[in-house]
Write a protein that holds these residues in place. Structure first.
Motif, PDB file in Angstrom:
ATOM      1  N   ARG A  29      59.655 -29.836  45.118  1.00 27.41           N
ATOM      2  CA  ARG A  29      59.478 -28.650  43.854  1.00 27.41           C
ATOM      3  C   ARG A  29      58.543 -27.460  44.886  1.00 27.41           C
ATOM      4  O   ARG A  29      58.057 -27.714  45.764  1.00 27.41           O
ATOM      5  CB  ARG A  29      58.425 -29.171  42.880  1.00 27.41           C
ATOM      6  CG  ARG A  29      57.018 -29.370  43.154  1.00 27.41           C
ATOM      7  CD  ARG A  29      56.020 -29.826  42.041  1.00 27.41           C
ATOM      8  NE  ARG A  29      56.656 -30.942  41.153  1.00 27.41           N
ATOM      9  CZ  ARG A  29      56.101 -32.400  41.341  1.00 27.41           C
ATOM     10  NH1 ARG A  29      55.426 -32.288  42.199  1.00 27.41           N
ATOM     11  NH2 ARG A  29      56.804 -33.243  40.478  1.00 27.41           N
ATOM     12  N   ARG A  31      56.108 -23.995  43.917  1.00 30.43           N
ATOM     13  CA  ARG A  31      55.331 -23.248  42.762  1.00 30.43           C
ATOM     14  C   ARG A  31      54.788 -22.001  43.309  1.00 30.43           C
ATOM     15  O   ARG A  31      54.292 -21.485  44.497  1.00 30.43           O
ATOM     16  CB  ARG A  31      54.112 -24.157  42.664  1.00 30.43           C
ATOM     17  CG  ARG A  31      54.265 -25.565  42.160  1.00 30.43           C
ATOM     18  CD  ARG A  31      52.995 -26.551  42.110  1.00 30.43           C
ATOM     19  NE  ARG A  31      51.997 -26.615  43.286  1.00 30.43           N
ATOM     20  CZ  ARG A  31      52.338 -27.325  44.198  1.00 30.43           C
ATOM     21  NH1 ARG A  31      53.492 -28.068  44.197  1.00 30.43           N
ATOM     22  NH2 ARG A  31      51.409 -27.478  45.281  1.00 30.43           N
ATOM     23  N   HIS A  33      52.551 -18.910  43.259  1.00 29.98           N
ATOM     24  CA  HIS A  33      51.116 -18.460  42.899  1.00 29.98           C
ATOM     25  C   HIS A  33      51.088 -16.800  43.226  1.00 29.98           C
ATOM     26  O   HIS A  33      50.093 -16.528  43.947  1.00 29.98           O
ATOM     27  CB  HIS A  33      50.113 -19.235  43.240  1.00 29.98           C
ATOM     28  CG  HIS A  33      50.025 -20.533  43.040  1.00 29.98           C
ATOM     29  ND1 HIS A  33      48.806 -21.416  42.745  1.00 29.98           N
ATOM     30  CD2 HIS A  33      51.029 -21.288  42.401  1.00 29.98           C
ATOM     31  CE1 HIS A  33      49.238 -22.634  42.185  1.00 29.98           C
ATOM     32  NE2 HIS A  33      50.137 -22.427  41.950  1.00 29.98           N
TER      33      HIS A  33
END
Length: 584
Positions: A29, A31, A33
């Motif tokens: 996965r 992410r 930020h």
């Protein structure tokens, strides 16, 4: 740029801080930020967190933004210590992360049909259709490793015990007795067929005649059986054979082998091995593969039952049947519907009915209580070990039916009890050599036609074949048969006698088994062996409920491979070449 991995993703630890490493794997996965992209990268060794920093390298950051689940990537980077507030204690690599210096996408991926993670709730058919994706999940990879390590341990141990691994033919001849064969047409001899082996039985016996003395094989076997939920048309077994060995020697070899498996795979000492005769297993537990982790033994109450006024019981005893009881601890709280459901189940299993008693502080609560004196009630209660709030179940039929019905009810009800944590092994011995099929009006082997009778029962072969016991044995673990074998017939005249009892005439015996009979005339040593269902054994080691979970590419319960579409029709040209016509 070319990447040669220096480490596995799951291998990096705090002591690797500041190292330059090269990794490759699959994106689990990503992410986003802001100016940091976090990527969880996975290979078979585990996971590690990778960080692409916008301020450090904008081109790498933009490439990381494009990553999707299951993309295959390679990267170079530096191992950094995570800050204390970002440490992941649930991850072996949770104290470090990789700051990316170079990144390459090796291959893109479509969106998978299910999440590549443990504990997914997905229809099994979808998992089997995309088995190559299912096997990426960590728990599935661990099962493959468990399978590998179990096989390696078995090979190492049997090698230490003086065994030689020999591969026997996969293309052989079709033989009677047992399940149906899978047939393979032989193009050079139209109308002739090979068969895929149901087991290496005959070849391993011939290896004993050859003087090998100790043989084993991790053997692929094939059986065209009626389909069941936990059976596969092709399976793997640990097959072994030993010359100059009795039953005790076989047991010693097996217990030594499994002891090492338990030690290396489970990290614990193997439990002790019990031993029951077939008669005792059936009489006490109602099945020939008893689960000994809980009690609830079947108790014969024929003697006091015959003194009652309950005609169902008295008539059964008069007809040389039996009355057996099963105590269900705490079953007195069962509803009437639950008891009625048990009665229906007993009838489905072959009983004409099911009698029941609830033990209360005031005595028996039951429709049959009026047929028993207080003295008989007390005697029966003592025999079965009854306590207040127990439920007692009774079946009155012939011995086989009574044992079978109560044995199956025991297994159903036993699931509600607390099992002992320690597994229970039990050898079951002294099986009947033969069983009689009233429809076919002939005898069948309880195991297979090459099993030797007990020496002391040899005189009964002519006068009372059904009373002859076999030198056969099964090994049962927690109610699951994991292996079976026997001491074999090694003399031609006895083998011919066995064929005759099974209705195989001399001409058919010569045609099908002439090579074996002839081999017995050239100094065949006494020998015996055993075979273990490797898939079933590994299933139990893994704590799984289905063998499909521990077979890399299993078939469905219907015998199909959803991934490849097998079995499938073949081109008419192939059939023509084999001289085969399909009857539509």
């Amino acid at each position: 740029m070319e990447f040669q991995r220096t480490h596995g993703c799951g291998e990096l630890r705090l002591e690797d801080e500041n190292k330059s490493v090269t990794l490759a794997g699959w994106v689990k996965r990503t992410r986003d930020h802001g100016k940091l992209i976090f990527v969880d990268l996975r290979d078979r060794s585990g996971f590690v967190q990778v960080v692409a920093d916008y301020d450090r390298d904008r081109s790498i950051f933009e490439m990381a933004e494009s990553l999707r689940s299951e993309y295959v990537i390679a990267l170079r980077g530096t191992v950094n210590r995570r800050s204390s507030d970002t440490v992941n204690p649930n991850l072996k690599t949770g104290e470090v992360e990789i700051r990316v210096d170079e990144l390459q996408v090796l291959n893109e991926s479509k969106t998978p049909p299910f999440y590549i993670e443990d504990g997914i709730n997905v229809d099994e058919n979808i998992r089997l259709r995309y088995r190559y994706l299912d096997l990426r999940r960590p728990e599935m990879l661990e099962r493959l490793k468990l399978r590998h390590n179990t096989i390696k341990t078995i090979r190492d141990n049997l090698d230490e015990q003086g065994f030689v691994e020999v591969e026997t033919p996969v293309l052989t001849r079709s033989t009677p007795e047992g399940a149906r064969d899978y047939l393979v047409p032989f193009r050079h001899q139209p109308g002739s067929f090979f068969a895929l082996p149901q087991s290496p039985q005959l070849f391993k016996q011939l290896l004993m005649v050859s003087g090998l003395e100790r043989y084993f094989q991790i053997a692929r076997c094939f059986r065209d059986e009626d389909l069941r939920a936990d059976r596969q048309p092709e399976f793997t077994q640990v097959d072994m054979e030993v010359s100059f060995a009795d039953r005790g020697k076989i047991f010693q070899i097996v217990e030594t082998m499994l002891g090492q498996v338990w030690e290396r795979i489970k990290g614990e000492k193997i439990p002790s091995f019990d031993c029951l005769t077939y008669y005792d297993a059936m009489n006490r537990f109602g099945v020939d593969k008893p689960d000994l982790r809980f009690g609830m033994e079947l108790i014969d109450i024929s003697e006091p039952a015959a003194q009652s006024e309950f005609r169902v019981f008295t008539q059964s005893v008069e007809k040389e049947g039996v009355v057996k009881g099963l105590r269900v601890p705490g079953g007195g709280s069962y509803s009437r519907k639950q008891i009625d459901d048990l009665t229906l189940k007993a009838q489905e299993l072959g009983a004409s009915g099911l009698a029941w008693v609830v033990i209360t502080s005031e005595g028996w609560k039951s429709p049959i209580a009026k047929f028993f004196t207080p003295g008989l009630m007390e005697e029966i209660g003592k025999k079965v070990g009854a306590e207040e709030n127990d439920l007692l179940l009774f079946v009155a039929e012939d011995w086989e039916t009574t044992c079978h019905v109560l044995g199956q009810l025991r297994l159903i009800l036993g699931k509600e009890l607390e099992f002992e944590e320690e597994s229970k092994f039990v050898w079951v011995i002294d099986f009947p050599l033969l069983e009689y099929n009233s429809e076919d009006k002939r005898y069948y082997s309880m195991h297979h036609p090459f099993t030797a009778p007990l020496e002391e029962d040899m005189p009964k072969l002519d006068e009372a074949p059904l009373k002859v016991r076999a030198q056969a044995y099964d090994l049962v673990l927690d109610g699951v048969e994991i292996g079976g074998g026997s001491i074999r017939i090694s003399q031609r005249n006895i083998q011919e006698k066995m064929f005759s009892l099974l209705g195989i005439n001399p001409d058919e015996a010569q045609e099908k088994f002439g090579f074996l009979l002839e081999a017995f005339e050239y100094g065949a040593p006494p020998h015996g062996g055993i075979a273990f269902g490797l898939d079933r054994l590994i299933m139990l080691l893994a704590g799984d409920q289905s063998i499909r979970d521990i077979i890399p590419f299993p078939k469905t319960a219907g015998g199909n491979c959803l991934m490849t579409g097998a079995p499938s029709p073949v081109a008419p040209s192939q059939l023509k070449e084999l001289k085969i016509k399909i009857d539509e």
